[in-house]
Design a protein around this motif. Sequence first.
Motif, PDB file in Angstrom:
ATOM      1  N   LEU A  47      17.631 -22.310 -31.151  1.00 60.25           N
ATOM      2  CA  LEU A  47      16.171 -22.413 -31.169  1.00 60.25           C
ATOM      3  C   LEU A  47      15.713 -23.828 -30.781  1.00 60.25           C
ATOM      4  N   ALA A  48      16.340 -24.837 -31.387  1.00 60.71           N
ATOM      5  CA  ALA A  48      15.962 -26.227 -31.088  1.00 60.71           C
ATOM      6  C   ALA A  48      16.283 -26.577 -29.640  1.00 60.71           C
ATOM      7  N   ALA A  50      16.463 -24.477 -27.071  1.00 57.58           N
ATOM      8  CA  ALA A  50      15.537 -23.757 -26.189  1.00 57.58           C
ATOM      9  C   ALA A  50      14.189 -24.479 -26.136  1.00 57.58           C
ATOM     10  N   LYS A  51      13.748 -24.961 -27.296  1.00 59.91           N
ATOM     11  CA  LYS A  51      12.474 -25.682 -27.360  1.00 59.91           C
ATOM     12  C   LYS A  51      12.529 -26.943 -26.502  1.00 59.91           C
ATOM     13  N   LYS A  52      13.669 -27.641 -26.606  1.00 59.44           N
ATOM     14  CA  LYS A  52      13.856 -28.877 -25.845  1.00 59.44           C
ATOM     15  C   LYS A  52      13.892 -28.593 -24.339  1.00 59.44           C
ATOM     16  N   LYS A  54      12.596 -26.019 -22.896  1.00 61.24           N
ATOM     17  CA  LYS A  54      11.468 -25.143 -22.529  1.00 61.24           C
ATOM     18  C   LYS A  54      11.959 -23.804 -21.979  1.00 61.24           C
ATOM     19  N   ASN A  56      13.425 -19.621 -22.961  1.00 64.35           N
ATOM     20  CA  ASN A  56      13.281 -18.523 -23.915  1.00 64.35           C
ATOM     21  C   ASN A  56      14.520 -18.502 -24.812  1.00 64.35           C
ATOM     22  N   PRO A  57      14.351 -18.635 -26.140  1.00 64.13           N
ATOM     23  CA  PRO A  57      15.534 -18.754 -27.015  1.00 64.13           C
ATOM     24  C   PRO A  57      16.457 -17.535 -26.970  1.00 64.13           C
TER      25      PRO A  57
END
Length: 591
Positions: A47-48, A50-52, A54, A56-57
């Motif tokens: 999750l972290a 994917a956020k970094k 940008k 889709n997790p």
Amino acid sequence: MASVTSLSDSVQQHLASALSAVRPEAAGADPLLRRSDRADYQANGILALAKKAKANPRELAAEVVAHVVTGDELLKDVEVSGPGFLNLTIADRAITANLAARYADPERLGVPVVPDPGTTVIDYAQPNVAKEMHVGHLRSAVIGDSVVRLLEFTGENVVRRHHIGDWGTQFGMLIQYLDEHPHELDHKDAESLQASGQEAMSNLDRLYKTARKLFDSDEEFKTRSRRRVVDLQAGDPQTLAIWQKFVDESKIYFFSVFDKLDMEIQDADIVGESGYNDMLAETCRLLEESGVAVRSEGALCVFFEDVLGPDGKQVPLIVQKSDGGYGYAATDLSAIRDRVFHLKADTLLYVVDARQALHFRMVFETARRAGWLGDGVTALQLAFGTILGKDGKPFKTREGESVKLVDLLDEAVDRASAVVREKAQDLSEEEIAERGTQVGVGAVKYADLSTSANRDYKFDLDQMVSLNGDTSVYLQYAYARIQSILRKAPEGVHPSAHPELALHAAERALGLHVDAFAETVADAAREYAPHKLAAYLYQLASLYTSFYDKCPVLKAGSPDQVANRLFLCDVTARTLHRGMALLGIRTPERL
């Protein structure tokens, strides 16, 4: 024997490789692996990432899964769940094979030694000369002993220090009285350590009370006693010789109590307040010359902006009193100098009552200002809470006095012996007495160690020696039950690992927990937290009970399955035995 890589570490490495293959910029990222109810492990780190990135997790998680190898060697299955978590199931073969590697190392069970050990000086078990040990001395002794065992097992160089109270004004009175009544400390019965220990304490107790009575009623004796304090501090040989008698007599008593507690105390490790006498004047001089300490109303003081009294004024640490006498601070600061510069310690650990937290905060800050605690040295108080009675108030006798440690241990042994006698089937009276001692002392230690050190806990002997719940007796009986099963194994069938066999859910749960022993020991040692090991061992015994209920051992389907389940029993027993030893608790073979 080489250390064994735990299953969680192997999975962690495997996932990290898959992550860096999918996202090279994520090399070294933590997959955030945790034990899970849905599978064996869950990885939450996607999750972290994917956020970094940008991304889709769930899509990123699916890409990682495509790079994860499944089969028999490590992972049986990996699936994406929720917003991008990975659920991972370990292969049965991998669980059994890893346990077999640990089993091949009976002493350490594959637990690694820290690669760059330091030197830790641990200050614990600090009784006072000429005074009886009471319940308040229990926690420092028991917690300190377990932390020493954990640190040594993981490879740290440990120096034990028992900072006994063996100096001060009360010795003038005692020395003067003994000088005038020279046979008061003679021994009548020294047949055993225990007998002489109890006799030593009653001698000291009687002498102290008589001397105190005389001191309070006879002005001339009071004057002679005060003169004796000056002689003691000046190092007068005759006075020191009588003082040494008190120290020696007290040590006979201390050793008998520590022996009862099943703790090993070496004479060389006992360095009391008197051991730093020669350093006190220099400690004060260095503090004053450097400006760390200043004279205030004749006393040598260190001030702190954030330590204020009720009147709003700064409350100092008094290193030297206005009459020239030295306080605890001078001794503690001298001890720091000795431990850092002579013993070359990089960690100073003090197992001391939480109520002394302010004193140690001030002492450590003073030593830092003076340059004695440099960047490479950590000083830490492992503060412990209070032992409470069932009523939730500090544990006292009905008369409101402190409970004697010896009385408390004797009562625990009596209660435990009754439990052992009730359950014993083929034990002699001598064996019941021996097991009762091991179970009783173990119960007291475990109740202490299974509570986080900084918390208070209620002292309830009925609960402590119960066969049900989170007690050492429950763990000891689990160990003894395994030994009984191993003794009943069919002739020619021995505990041996069979990685080719499928595992029952209860076998898997037990196996994965056994494999986590090394990580638990490392965490408990690093955080000086024996309660973490105690919690692990209780869960181990609980998982074993579940396995025993659901998986027949001696009546399993095939000889290979009997051997494999005996192997699971034996590796569990070895883990219980080693873990309990690190808490300082015995595991009897029969109960």
